[in-house]
Design an enzyme around this catalytic site. Structure first.
Site, PDB file in Angstrom:
ATOM      1  CB  ALA A  23      -0.765   0.167   1.247  1.00 52.85           C
ATOM      2  N   PRO A  24       0.411   2.253  -0.675  1.00 54.56           N
ATOM      3  CG  PRO A  24       0.337   4.514  -1.465  1.00 54.56           C
ATOM      4  CD  PRO A  24       1.146   3.415  -0.819  1.00 54.56           C
ATOM      5  N   GLY A  25      -0.115   1.346  -3.106  1.00 55.37           N
ATOM      6  CA  GLY A  25      -0.321   0.674  -4.447  1.00 55.37           C
ATOM      7  C   GLY A  25       0.321   1.094  -5.719  1.00 55.37           C
ATOM      8  N   GLY A  26       1.234   2.294  -5.716  1.00 57.32           N
ATOM      9  CA  GLY A  26       1.824   2.664  -7.020  1.00 57.32           C
ATOM     10  C   GLY A  26       2.791   1.420  -7.671  1.00 57.32           C
ATOM     11  CE  LYS A  27       8.112   1.423  -4.717  1.00 56.92           C
ATOM     12  NZ  LYS A  27       7.293   2.218  -3.749  1.00 56.92           N
ATOM     13  CG  ASP A  41       3.530  -8.866  10.887  1.00 52.86           C
ATOM     14  OD1 ASP A  41       4.737  -8.986  10.176  1.00 52.86           O
ATOM     15  OD2 ASP A  41       3.601  -8.499  12.008  1.00 52.86           O
ATOM     16  CG  ASP A 100       8.456   0.376  -0.780  1.00 53.36           C
ATOM     17  OD1 ASP A 100       9.392   0.650  -0.088  1.00 53.36           O
ATOM     18  OD2 ASP A 100       7.509   1.113  -1.255  1.00 53.36           O
ATOM     19  CB  CYS A 110      11.021   5.936   0.756  1.00 49.20           C
ATOM     20  SG  CYS A 110       9.833   5.579   1.969  1.00 49.20           S
TER      21      CYS A 110
END
Length: 458
Positions: A271-275, A316, A332, A385
């Protein structure tokens, strides 16, 4: 002896009608409340500004006042160190504790006076009104008035020799960046954080055509950077799911998996799901796993708008076990998010060194687990990030040592990331910095801080 009745009403702390009606008063009050919640109670700014579950006062404001609150808080956080130094210079002695929102009121007012296009008289007047309505702050109402008016008169003398790059960066972060990148690059990173991030988009196809339609510029490895900002959902292509918002640097790690068409790919901490959208749009069969059901629901809503089909799993990763091995994995990992300070100016003020220590332990555990979930010969991309070497280069060094003989590092090639040579290290890692150029044209400066490394399982 009979006591006289006390006819004086105790202040309720709520705005008097004439003050509540003052244009902008409610927005300033909410801004000070949220600023205090962020810096004193360590509440993430995104949560406070959430239109459905955030600060109740913020949710009650009209749209233009919510925009004003965002602008004020953004300026107050980006320049928090400068504002604190200015107050030190203007005050004869520190403001005592238990004085209500006095410091937050002052920070909000100074942010408007110095960093936003708001007249001094409006910022001062509303700050004084706010102090007068706070029971604990009321005794300092005159101090608020005096300090702000003095700043208005003496701003050049008070601010002329400030060093924003140093003042607006907590010492521990500056020391970390200097150790990793050198003194001058650390300062460039800090200076980049003084400005808001650009609005970048990833598109399903034909970025050149969409750049033309949206009056944007191609940056990174095919992202579109918009020249003019506005309501995202009002832009062409939003309603029919042609693109999604994603920083140019954040769009690079998924590309490191290469051609994923027809492959079964896991997007972990998705989440949030760009990749997730990148991988699905490229033809992969995607399993998106995230620990947060709420964030996963938002991912699902995004995929619905984009017309992309993915499998979602709320779990998890430390307890998750896939039924079958994947062809490729994108991890990520949870991180400090110090690479996103331009977008999230609260990060320097809510994160501490011990957060990095806890996060690196989680990252190590996840790396060791997920490497066993990919087929022999399959690729795993680890990314964060974060600007911290502990969550990037040092993390990977430890992983390669633990997994010696089981995996190999697959170096990143400059051609895979849009020719952005400064984002590829000598070791073959992807390392984007906020001060890097997002395009071969150096005019297009700035991108999120990102780290990525790629591995192949034997």
């Amino acid at each position: 002896m009979t006591k006289r009745p006390n006819n004086k009403q105790k202040p309720s702390g709520k705005p008097a009608p004439e003050q509540a009606e003052k244009p902008g008063f409610a927005a300033r009050k909410v801004a000070a409340d949220i600023l205090g919640n962020v810096v004193h109670k360590k509440r993430p700014l995104d949560g406070e500004l959430d239109i459905t579950s955030g600060h109740s006062g913020f949710r009650a404001l009209a749209g233009n006042d919510r925009s004003l609150v965002r602008a004020i808080i953004g300026a107050a956080l980006r320049h928090r160190g400068e504002i604190a130094e200015i107050l030190d210079r203007l005050l004869d002695r520190p403001i005592p504790e238990k004085t209500g929102r006095i410091l937050d009121i002052l920070h909000v007012a100074i942010a408007q006076m110095l960093f936003l296009d708001i007249p001094d008289r409006a910022a001062v007047s509303l700050a004084v009104d706010h102090a007068g309505l706070d029971r604990r702050a009321r005794p300092y109402k005159g101090l608020v008035n005096g300090v702000l008016r003095r700043l208005g008169r003496e701003r050049d003398e008070v601010t002329g020799d400030l060093d924003p790059a140093v003042l607006n960066t907590p010492d521990w972060l500056m020391e970390s960046w200097q150790a990793a990148y050198g003194v001058e690059t650390a300062r460039e990173i800090a200076r980049a954080h003084e400005s808001e991030a650009a609005l970048d988009l990833s598109v399903k196809a034909d970025p050149e055509e969409w750049a033309r339609k949206l009056d944007g510029q191609i940056v990174g490895a095919g992202s579109i950077r918009l020249v003019r900002k506005g309501a995202v959902d009002a832009l062409e292509g939003y309603g029919d799911g042609q693109w999604w918002v994603q920083d140019a640097a954040a769009a690079l790690p998924a590309r490191l998996l290469g051609d994923v068409k027809g492959l079964r790919v896991a997007d972990l901490c998705a989440a949030p799901g760009g990749k997730t959208a990148q991988l699905a749009a490229a033809g992969a069969s995607v399993t998106a796993v995230d620990i947060s059901k709420a964030r996963l629901k938002r991912l699902e809503e995004n995929m619905t708008r984009l017309g992309l089909s993915v499998e979602t799993v709320a779990a998890d990763l430390r307890a998750f076990e896939p039924e079958d091995l994947f062809d490729a994995i994108l991890l990520d990992a949870p991180c400090s998010a110090t690479g996103t300070i331009r977008r999230h100016p609260d990060v320097p003020w809510i994160k501490k060194p011990y957060d990095i220590e806890k996060l690196t332990e989680i990252q190590s555990e996840l790396l060791d687990r997920v490497m066993g979930w990919v087929k022999p010969g399959g690729l795993v991309v680890y990314c964060t990030c974060s600007l911290e070497a502990a969550e990037g280069e040092a993390q990977v060094a430890g992983f390669l040592e633990r997994q010696a003989g089981k995996i190999e590092l697959v170096p990143v090639e400059v051609s895979e990331v849009g020719g952005l040579a400064e984002c590829v290290t000598n070791e073959g890692y992807l390392r984007c910095l906020p001060c890097h150029s997002a395009a071969l044209d150096p005019v297009s400066k700035g991108m999120d801080g990102f780290f990525a490394a790629r591995f192949r399982r034997f």
